[in-house]
Motif scaffolding. Structure first.
Motif, PDB file in Angstrom:
ATOM      1  N   ILE A   1     -24.392 -11.067 -19.742  1.00  0.00           N
ATOM      2  CA  ILE A   1     -23.243 -10.209 -20.050  1.00  0.00           C
ATOM      3  C   ILE A   1     -22.221 -10.991 -20.871  1.00  0.00           C
ATOM      4  N   GLU A   2     -21.968 -12.238 -20.480  1.00  0.00           N
ATOM      5  CA  GLU A   2     -20.974 -13.059 -21.187  1.00  0.00           C
ATOM      6  C   GLU A   2     -21.414 -13.348 -22.616  1.00  0.00           C
ATOM      7  N   GLU A   3     -22.705 -13.582 -22.802  1.00  0.00           N
ATOM      8  CA  GLU A   3     -23.202 -13.861 -24.159  1.00  0.00           C
ATOM      9  C   GLU A   3     -23.144 -12.615 -25.030  1.00  0.00           C
ATOM     10  N   LEU A   4     -23.446 -11.463 -24.472  1.00  0.00           N
ATOM     11  CA  LEU A   4     -23.314 -10.219 -25.230  1.00  0.00           C
ATOM     12  C   LEU A   4     -21.849  -9.987 -25.610  1.00  0.00           C
ATOM     13  N   ARG A   5     -20.939 -10.299 -24.683  1.00  0.00           N
ATOM     14  CA  ARG A   5     -19.510 -10.130 -24.966  1.00  0.00           C
ATOM     15  C   ARG A   5     -19.078 -11.083 -26.083  1.00  0.00           C
ATOM     16  N   ALA A   6     -19.549 -12.322 -26.052  1.00  0.00           N
ATOM     17  CA  ALA A   6     -19.189 -13.302 -27.078  1.00  0.00           C
ATOM     18  C   ALA A   6     -19.697 -12.866 -28.450  1.00  0.00           C
ATOM     19  N   ARG A   7     -20.904 -12.326 -28.499  1.00  0.00           N
ATOM     20  CA  ARG A   7     -21.442 -11.831 -29.767  1.00  0.00           C
ATOM     21  C   ARG A   7     -20.606 -10.662 -30.284  1.00  0.00           C
ATOM     22  N   ARG A   8     -20.167  -9.805 -29.355  1.00  0.00           N
ATOM     23  CA  ARG A   8     -19.350  -8.648 -29.743  1.00  0.00           C
ATOM     24  C   ARG A   8     -18.005  -9.104 -30.305  1.00  0.00           C
ATOM     25  N   MET A   9     -17.389 -10.079 -29.652  1.00  0.00           N
ATOM     26  CA  MET A   9     -16.092 -10.579 -30.119  1.00  0.00           C
ATOM     27  C   MET A   9     -16.229 -11.295 -31.465  1.00  0.00           C
ATOM     28  N   ALA A  10     -17.343 -11.974 -31.663  1.00  0.00           N
ATOM     29  CA  ALA A  10     -17.572 -12.632 -32.950  1.00  0.00           C
ATOM     30  C   ALA A  10     -17.718 -11.600 -34.066  1.00  0.00           C
ATOM     31  N   LEU A  11     -18.403 -10.502 -33.769  1.00  0.00           N
ATOM     32  CA  LEU A  11     -18.549  -9.435 -34.758  1.00  0.00           C
ATOM     33  C   LEU A  11     -17.190  -8.817 -35.069  1.00  0.00           C
ATOM     34  N   LEU A  12     -16.373  -8.623 -34.046  1.00  0.00           N
ATOM     35  CA  LEU A  12     -15.035  -8.059 -34.257  1.00  0.00           C
ATOM     36  C   LEU A  12     -14.186  -8.985 -35.114  1.00  0.00           C
ATOM     37  N   ALA A  13     -14.286 -10.285 -34.876  1.00  0.00           N
ATOM     38  CA  ALA A  13     -13.526 -11.251 -35.679  1.00  0.00           C
ATOM     39  C   ALA A  13     -13.978 -11.224 -37.136  1.00  0.00           C
ATOM     40  N   ALA A  14     -15.261 -11.024 -37.340  1.00  0.00           N
ATOM     41  CA  ALA A  14     -15.800 -11.006 -38.707  1.00  0.00           C
ATOM     42  C   ALA A  14     -15.509  -9.684 -39.411  1.00  0.00           C
ATOM     43  N   GLU A  15     -15.445  -8.589 -38.627  1.00  0.00           N
ATOM     44  CA  GLU A  15     -15.230  -7.262 -39.204  1.00  0.00           C
ATOM     45  C   GLU A  15     -14.152  -6.529 -38.398  1.00  0.00           C
ATOM     46  N   PRO A  16     -12.881  -6.857 -38.660  1.00  0.00           N
ATOM     47  CA  PRO A  16     -11.770  -6.345 -37.848  1.00  0.00           C
ATOM     48  C   PRO A  16     -11.628  -4.820 -37.861  1.00  0.00           C
ATOM     49  N   GLU A  17     -12.267  -4.154 -38.812  1.00  0.00           N
ATOM     50  CA  GLU A  17     -12.172  -2.688 -38.851  1.00  0.00           C
ATOM     51  C   GLU A  17     -12.770  -2.049 -37.596  1.00  0.00           C
ATOM     52  N   TYR A  18     -13.584  -2.808 -36.873  1.00  0.00           N
ATOM     53  CA  TYR A  18     -14.149  -2.287 -35.618  1.00  0.00           C
ATOM     54  C   TYR A  18     -13.077  -2.052 -34.547  1.00  0.00           C
ATOM     55  N   HIS A  19     -11.877  -2.589 -34.752  1.00  0.00           N
ATOM     56  CA  HIS A  19     -10.774  -2.330 -33.814  1.00  0.00           C
ATOM     57  C   HIS A  19     -10.536  -0.827 -33.650  1.00  0.00           C
ATOM     58  N   LEU A  20     -10.840  -0.063 -34.686  1.00  0.00           N
ATOM     59  CA  LEU A  20     -10.615   1.384 -34.640  1.00  0.00           C
ATOM     60  C   LEU A  20     -11.546   2.104 -33.678  1.00  0.00           C
TER      61      LEU A  20
ATOM     62  N   ASN B   1      -6.126   4.090 -28.252  1.00  0.00           N
ATOM     63  CA  ASN B   1      -7.008   3.280 -29.097  1.00  0.00           C
ATOM     64  C   ASN B   1      -8.378   3.105 -28.451  1.00  0.00           C
ATOM     65  N   GLY B   2      -8.557   3.631 -27.245  1.00  0.00           N
ATOM     66  CA  GLY B   2      -9.776   3.391 -26.485  1.00  0.00           C
ATOM     67  C   GLY B   2     -10.787   4.509 -26.583  1.00  0.00           C
ATOM     68  N   ASN B   3     -11.788   4.441 -25.679  1.00  0.00           N
ATOM     69  CA  ASN B   3     -12.924   5.366 -25.723  1.00  0.00           C
ATOM     70  C   ASN B   3     -12.933   6.365 -24.584  1.00  0.00           C
ATOM     71  N   ALA B   4     -11.844   6.482 -23.863  1.00  0.00           N
ATOM     72  CA  ALA B   4     -11.831   7.400 -22.721  1.00  0.00           C
ATOM     73  C   ALA B   4     -12.095   8.834 -23.187  1.00  0.00           C
TER      74      ALA B   4
ATOM     75  N   ALA C   1      -4.785  15.421 -27.716  1.00  0.00           N
ATOM     76  CA  ALA C   1      -5.261  14.073 -27.415  1.00  0.00           C
ATOM     77  C   ALA C   1      -5.830  13.471 -28.690  1.00  0.00           C
ATOM     78  N   LEU C   2      -5.192  12.417 -29.173  1.00  0.00           N
ATOM     79  CA  LEU C   2      -5.646  11.746 -30.391  1.00  0.00           C
ATOM     80  C   LEU C   2      -6.226  10.386 -30.033  1.00  0.00           C
ATOM     81  N   ALA C   3      -7.415  10.102 -30.567  1.00  0.00           N
ATOM     82  CA  ALA C   3      -8.054   8.794 -30.397  1.00  0.00           C
ATOM     83  C   ALA C   3      -8.157   8.127 -31.765  1.00  0.00           C
ATOM     84  N   ALA C   4      -7.870   6.841 -31.799  1.00  0.00           N
ATOM     85  CA  ALA C   4      -7.904   6.101 -33.060  1.00  0.00           C
ATOM     86  C   ALA C   4      -9.256   6.215 -33.742  1.00  0.00           C
ATOM     87  N   SER C   5     -10.333   6.226 -32.950  1.00  0.00           N
ATOM     88  CA  SER C   5     -11.677   6.263 -33.538  1.00  0.00           C
ATOM     89  C   SER C   5     -11.915   7.531 -34.335  1.00  0.00           C
TER      90      SER C   5
END
Length: 236
Positions: free
Chosen positions: A49-68, A130-133, A147-151
């Motif tokens: 789980i931690e390694e999947l999370r680290a890969r996800r955060m690395a992708l977000l750092a490389a492609e910040p548009e995923y914040h949306l 900004n979330g997925n609820a 109800a407005l979601a950033a995505s």
């Protein structure tokens, strides 16, 4: 200085304002990993789980548009993990469906449902996140006119556009609207810069606003306190 009027609408943030989200995400990631072990074992065996999370955060750092869209980020990171180990990507849909079902298994704070019912008799309610609820899945969509979601909207808090779009959808002016959220920068500062009043929902007793130099229009630890403050603003 804004000339504020009698509040006609209250907009809410969702995660960590109406329910705690960290334990929900932690449980969702546990159940997702178990699902992967059963249906995409190469991924579960290769990545914790931690390694999947680290890969996800690395992708977000490389492609910040995923914040949306954090669900899109999670799917993209999973897709890369599937491809990395040669797992069948046809299982991606099932993985995401499983995660999102668990992610929406939230438990509102005890004050939320009675608070929303009380407020609905006085003002119009909406949500901006900004979330997925998924409010329909959670079962509280009927409390909110908008109800407005950033995505889906295409811009995320603290961008003024998403606050202003919510006000427009509700048919109220920003100066007639109160935004309630737990994040000082995204919620309080963002809403104030868009011309709304902003209430910091500070359920933990934090003093972070002092260090941040952000001055909320009010600080509340519960919806009961929000209602008491709002009654003062309504003037009756």
């Amino acid at each position: 200085m804004n000339a504020f009027h009698r509040p006609r609408a209250v907009l809410f943030d969702l995660d960590d304002t109406l329910w705690p989200i960290a334990p929900v995400i932690a449980e969702a990631e546990l159940t997702l990993h178990a699902w992967l072990a059963a249906h995409a074992p190469k991924v579960a065996q290769a990545f914790s789980i931690e390694e999947l999370r680290a890969r996800r955060m690395a992708l977000l750092a490389a492609e910040p548009e995923y914040h949306l869209d954090l669900a899109r980020l999670r799917r993209a990171a999973l897709h890369a993990a599937f491809e990395h180990v040669g797992e069948n990507v046809q299982h991606l849909d099932g993985a995401m469906q499983h995660f999102l079902a668990a992610r929406n298994a939230v438990k509102p704070y005890d004050d939320v449902l009675p608070g929303l019912l009380h407020l609905a008799d006085r003002v119009t309610l909406g949500a901006v996140t900004n979330g997925n609820a998924d409010l329909e899945v959670i079962g509280i969509a009927h409390h909110f006119k908008v109800a407005l979601a950033a995505s889906r909207f295409g811009k995320a808090k603290p961008d003024p556009a998403i606050f202003l779009a919510a006000c427009e959808a509700l048919g109220v002016a920003p100066a007639e609207t109160v935004y309630v959220g737990d994040d000082l920068r995204l919620d309080v500062e963002g809403a104030q810069k868009a011309g709304l009043r902003a209430v910091w929902m500070n359920r933990t007793g934090s003093t972070a606003h002092l260090e941040a130099g952000i001055v909320p229009d009010a600080i509340c630890s519960s919806l009961e306190e929000l209602i008491a403050w709002l009654e003062q603003q309504l003037g009756d």
